[in-house]
Design a protein around this motif. Structure first.
Motif, PDB file in Angstrom:
ATOM      1  N   TYR A 173     -16.710  32.479  46.492  1.00  0.00           N
ATOM      2  CA  TYR A 173     -16.523  33.587  45.564  1.00  0.00           C
ATOM      3  C   TYR A 173     -15.253  33.384  44.763  1.00  0.00           C
ATOM      4  O   TYR A 173     -14.315  32.706  45.201  1.00  0.00           O
ATOM      5  CB  TYR A 173     -16.439  34.915  46.330  1.00  0.00           C
ATOM      6  CG  TYR A 173     -17.785  35.467  46.742  1.00  0.00           C
ATOM      7  CD1 TYR A 173     -18.406  36.453  45.992  1.00  0.00           C
ATOM      8  CD2 TYR A 173     -18.418  34.990  47.885  1.00  0.00           C
ATOM      9  CE1 TYR A 173     -19.645  36.966  46.373  1.00  0.00           C
ATOM     10  CE2 TYR A 173     -19.655  35.485  48.271  1.00  0.00           C
ATOM     11  CZ  TYR A 173     -20.265  36.476  47.513  1.00  0.00           C
ATOM     12  OH  TYR A 173     -21.496  36.956  47.879  1.00  0.00           O
ATOM     13  N   ARG A 174     -15.260  34.007  43.562  1.00  0.00           N
ATOM     14  CA  ARG A 174     -14.079  34.041  42.702  1.00  0.00           C
ATOM     15  C   ARG A 174     -13.593  35.484  42.636  1.00  0.00           C
ATOM     16  O   ARG A 174     -14.381  36.420  42.444  1.00  0.00           O
ATOM     17  CB  ARG A 174     -14.405  33.548  41.291  1.00  0.00           C
ATOM     18  CG  ARG A 174     -14.864  32.116  41.233  1.00  0.00           C
ATOM     19  CD  ARG A 174     -13.742  31.157  41.474  1.00  0.00           C
ATOM     20  NE  ARG A 174     -12.699  31.274  40.449  1.00  0.00           N
ATOM     21  CZ  ARG A 174     -11.570  30.561  40.463  1.00  0.00           C
ATOM     22  NH1 ARG A 174     -11.346  29.690  41.466  1.00  0.00           N
ATOM     23  NH2 ARG A 174     -10.669  30.723  39.509  1.00  0.00           N
ATOM     24  N   LEU A 175     -12.287  35.682  42.773  1.00  0.00           N
ATOM     25  CA  LEU A 175     -11.716  37.015  42.919  1.00  0.00           C
ATOM     26  C   LEU A 175     -10.896  37.384  41.689  1.00  0.00           C
ATOM     27  O   LEU A 175     -10.099  36.597  41.192  1.00  0.00           O
ATOM     28  CB  LEU A 175     -10.820  37.053  44.161  1.00  0.00           C
ATOM     29  CG  LEU A 175     -10.212  38.406  44.522  1.00  0.00           C
ATOM     30  CD1 LEU A 175     -11.299  39.364  44.988  1.00  0.00           C
ATOM     31  CD2 LEU A 175      -9.169  38.239  45.618  1.00  0.00           C
ATOM     32  N   VAL A 176     -11.116  38.638  41.221  1.00  0.00           N
ATOM     33  CA  VAL A 176     -10.317  39.216  40.146  1.00  0.00           C
ATOM     34  C   VAL A 176      -9.916  40.622  40.583  1.00  0.00           C
ATOM     35  O   VAL A 176     -10.761  41.387  41.072  1.00  0.00           O
ATOM     36  CB  VAL A 176     -11.094  39.285  38.821  1.00  0.00           C
ATOM     37  CG1 VAL A 176     -10.261  40.005  37.757  1.00  0.00           C
ATOM     38  CG2 VAL A 176     -11.467  37.890  38.352  1.00  0.00           C
ATOM     39  N   ALA A 177      -8.634  40.967  40.449  1.00  0.00           N
ATOM     40  CA  ALA A 177      -8.143  42.301  40.846  1.00  0.00           C
ATOM     41  C   ALA A 177      -7.248  42.866  39.752  1.00  0.00           C
ATOM     42  O   ALA A 177      -6.449  42.136  39.161  1.00  0.00           O
ATOM     43  CB  ALA A 177      -7.372  42.223  42.165  1.00  0.00           C
ATOM     44  N   GLU A 178      -7.382  44.193  39.489  1.00  0.00           N
ATOM     45  CA  GLU A 178      -6.605  44.832  38.434  1.00  0.00           C
ATOM     46  C   GLU A 178      -6.234  46.246  38.894  1.00  0.00           C
ATOM     47  O   GLU A 178      -7.037  46.943  39.520  1.00  0.00           O
ATOM     48  CB  GLU A 178      -7.411  44.889  37.143  1.00  0.00           C
ATOM     49  CG  GLU A 178      -6.605  45.428  35.973  1.00  0.00           C
ATOM     50  CD  GLU A 178      -7.383  45.375  34.672  1.00  0.00           C
ATOM     51  OE1 GLU A 178      -7.050  46.135  33.750  1.00  0.00           O
ATOM     52  OE2 GLU A 178      -8.331  44.544  34.572  1.00  0.00           O
ATOM     53  N   GLY A 179      -5.014  46.644  38.549  1.00  0.00           N
ATOM     54  CA  GLY A 179      -4.549  47.971  38.933  1.00  0.00           C
ATOM     55  C   GLY A 179      -5.298  49.074  38.190  1.00  0.00           C
ATOM     56  O   GLY A 179      -5.758  48.887  37.053  1.00  0.00           O
ATOM     57  N   VAL A 180      -5.386  50.271  38.842  1.00  0.00           N
ATOM     58  CA  VAL A 180      -6.094  51.400  38.263  1.00  0.00           C
ATOM     59  C   VAL A 180      -5.362  52.696  38.633  1.00  0.00           C
ATOM     60  O   VAL A 180      -4.764  52.807  39.712  1.00  0.00           O
ATOM     61  CB  VAL A 180      -7.556  51.440  38.754  1.00  0.00           C
ATOM     62  CG1 VAL A 180      -7.635  51.618  40.248  1.00  0.00           C
ATOM     63  CG2 VAL A 180      -8.336  52.528  38.043  1.00  0.00           C
ATOM     64  N   ASP A 181      -5.412  53.679  37.741  1.00  0.00           N
ATOM     65  CA  ASP A 181      -4.800  54.986  37.986  1.00  0.00           C
ATOM     66  C   ASP A 181      -5.869  55.892  38.584  1.00  0.00           C
ATOM     67  O   ASP A 181      -6.844  56.245  37.906  1.00  0.00           O
ATOM     68  CB  ASP A 181      -4.259  55.557  36.681  1.00  0.00           C
ATOM     69  CG  ASP A 181      -3.519  56.878  36.892  1.00  0.00           C
ATOM     70  OD1 ASP A 181      -3.374  57.284  38.047  1.00  0.00           O
ATOM     71  OD2 ASP A 181      -3.104  57.462  35.866  1.00  0.00           O
ATOM     72  N   LEU A 182      -5.690  56.253  39.846  1.00  0.00           N
ATOM     73  CA  LEU A 182      -6.673  57.090  40.527  1.00  0.00           C
ATOM     74  C   LEU A 182      -6.321  58.570  40.458  1.00  0.00           C
ATOM     75  O   LEU A 182      -6.901  59.398  41.174  1.00  0.00           O
ATOM     76  CB  LEU A 182      -6.773  56.657  42.003  1.00  0.00           C
ATOM     77  CG  LEU A 182      -7.260  55.211  42.224  1.00  0.00           C
ATOM     78  CD1 LEU A 182      -7.212  54.868  43.709  1.00  0.00           C
ATOM     79  CD2 LEU A 182      -8.655  55.031  41.663  1.00  0.00           C
ATOM     80  N   GLY A 183      -5.403  58.950  39.635  1.00  0.00           N
ATOM     81  CA  GLY A 183      -4.999  60.358  39.512  1.00  0.00           C
ATOM     82  C   GLY A 183      -3.874  60.687  40.437  1.00  0.00           C
ATOM     83  O   GLY A 183      -2.707  60.724  40.036  1.00  0.00           O
ATOM     84  N   ASP A 184      -4.203  60.935  41.697  1.00  0.00           N
ATOM     85  CA  ASP A 184      -3.175  61.280  42.680  1.00  0.00           C
ATOM     86  C   ASP A 184      -2.366  60.065  43.106  1.00  0.00           C
ATOM     87  O   ASP A 184      -1.239  60.182  43.603  1.00  0.00           O
ATOM     88  CB  ASP A 184      -3.821  61.906  43.929  1.00  0.00           C
ATOM     89  CG  ASP A 184      -4.519  63.219  43.610  1.00  0.00           C
ATOM     90  OD1 ASP A 184      -4.158  63.824  42.572  1.00  0.00           O
ATOM     91  OD2 ASP A 184      -5.428  63.582  44.363  1.00  0.00           O
TER      92      ASP A 184
END
Length: 457
Positions: free
Chosen positions: A129-140
């Motif tokens: 597998y090839r992995l990609v990760a990115e930050g996200v704003d989940l509100g809290d």
């Protein structure tokens, strides 16, 4: 010592192989190496492009998920629709997995920081597998969207191409080797025909010629060069045979005369006038000596040993001395008024021989007058000898420089000529870098012109 043994021993291994074999091996090696290098580059570039495509697809999926999460959609709802090829995790800032694909249930977070694309091993999955990760704003809280996309297509595509190359490259190399072997064999076939023909030619068959293929390639030029060489060899052999035959014929006459005189004297010594016999034998001996000296000079010319002495020579002195000698013989009138200074570099004895031969030739055929002249003009010294005799036909003006050539009965042994005077003059002039020619004289007879490089040029 080793180098000496190599030079004196067997030739190098490569030289023992035929040109056909060496050409085939060389072409095959070059093409084989080039194909292997190209194949490796193709596989690497293909793998790189396929990997980039997988990373790009994973990155698009990550972006879609980030947008959806930031719009307020639930993580569990977003990860439910992905299959085995795409695995998703939504990870909280503290490392807890908030939502994950079914195949990642119970699996710890695959990444805790942003990743732009890297290989990753997924538990309980055999595919890479090839992995990609990115930050996200989940509100809290802040989180991380992790997408692992299957790289099976990369492996399959790379293996397919590599397998094709492993089969195709050897086939292409064999094809190149076979083609080179056939083409080289056909190209060298005329060379082999030339070799066989040359090997079969003996000194008695110099009229044979090698086969000349059409075209203007190297083989055709080789055949032309070989045939030109055979032409020269045949001409040289014929010239040598004529030379030997003519020399034998010329020597036979004085030898026969000497033998006849001695046989007569032996048969009846009482009637022999010893003084007269000695005079006749001495005259024949002098004729033989002159002929032998001429033959030796021509032999040195054939060996390229003329003009060995290189010293300044005043041509005008040679001509004036020869004019004085002709006048002392009481023959035709000698006009030397056109003699001016002229100096060349060469062998004085040989150049004097040229002047004497030309003067004797002119005196034999002149009716009343022989004219001689010398003039220096720039880099050339011009010497000429003319008579008022019958002249030489234009068609024969080159032939008279051949050995033992007589054009008419006036050039006979009785007048002292062997047909070698002009031939010797021509050989000596050529050895001194000059040229000799025959034209019409000012009094209607023949004029022999010699042009030699002036001293200092």
């Amino acid at each position: 010592m080793a180098a000496d043994r190599r030079r004196g021993g067997r030739p190098p291994r490569s030289s023992r192989l035929s040109i056909r074999v060496r050409t085939t091996l060389g072409a095959t090696a070059v093409v084989g190496v080039a194909l292997v290098v190209a194949g490796v580059l193709v596989v690497l570039l293909l793998r790189r492009n396929l990997t980039a495509s997988v990373d790009a697809a994973a990155d698009l999926r990550v972006e879609d998920l980030v947008v959806a999460l930031e719009d307020g959609r639930a993580p569990a709802e977003l990860v439910a629709g992905d299959g085995d090829e795409v695995l998703v995790q939504v990870v909280a800032e503290d490392g807890r997995v908030l939502a994950a694909s079914e195949d990642l249930a119970g699996v710890a977070a695959l990444a805790t920081d942003e990743v732009e694309g890297r290989a990753v091993d997924v538990p309980d999955e055999s595919d890479p597998y090839r992995l990609v990760a990115e930050g996200v704003d989940l509100g809290d809280d802040d989180g991380l969207v992790v997408v692992a996309r299957s790289a099976e297509a990369v492996e399959e595509g790379t293996e397919t191409v590599a397998g094709s190359l492993l089969v195709g490259i050897p086939v292409l190399v064999l094809l190149v080797a076979g083609t080179t072997w056939v083409v080289t064999g056909r190209s060298l076939r005329p060379v082999e025909a030339i070799r066989r023909e040359v090997a079969a030619i003996t000194d008695a068959e110099l009229d044979r010629r090698v086969p000349a293929p059409g075209g203007r390639d190297e083989v055709a030029r080789l055949a032309g060069t070989m045939n030109a060489m055979l032409d020269r060899l045949e001409a040289g052999r014929d010239r040598s045979r004529r030379f030997v035959s003519d020399a034998s014929h010329e020597l036979r006459s004085p030898i026969a005369t000497i033998r006849h005189e001695l046989e007569v004297a032996r048969a009846d010594p009482s009637v022999v006038d010893v003084a007269a016999l000695a005079d006749r034998l001495l005259a024949e001996d002098l004729r033989m000596q002159a002929l032998v000296e001429d033959l030796l000079l021509l032999a040195r010319s054939d060996e390229g040993r003329l003009a060995a002495v290189r010293r300044p020579v005043d041509v005008d002195d040679l001509v004036l001395a020869e004019a004085t000698r002709l006048r002392s013989l009481g023959g035709p009138t000698v006009d030397a008024s056109a003699v001016t200074a002229g100096q060349v570099v060469g062998d004085a004895a040989q150049l004097g021989r040229v002047v004497r031969n030309l003067a004797d030739n002119a005196a034999r055929h002149a009716r009343t007058t022989v004219r001689v002249g010398v003039a220096a003009s720039g880099p050339t010294v011009r010497l000429w000898v003319a008579d008022d005799g019958p002249g030489i036909p234009e068609a024969d003006r080159e032939r008279v420089f051949e050995r033992f050539t007589r054009l008419d009965t006036s050039r006979t042994r009785a007048t002292g000529g062997y047909g070698l005077g002009l031939a010797i003059a021509a050989e000596v002039v050529r050895a001194h870098g000059g040229r000799i020619s025959i034209g019409d004289g000012p009094d209607g007879g023949a004029q022999v012109v010699v042009e030699l490089p002036a001293s200092g040029t």
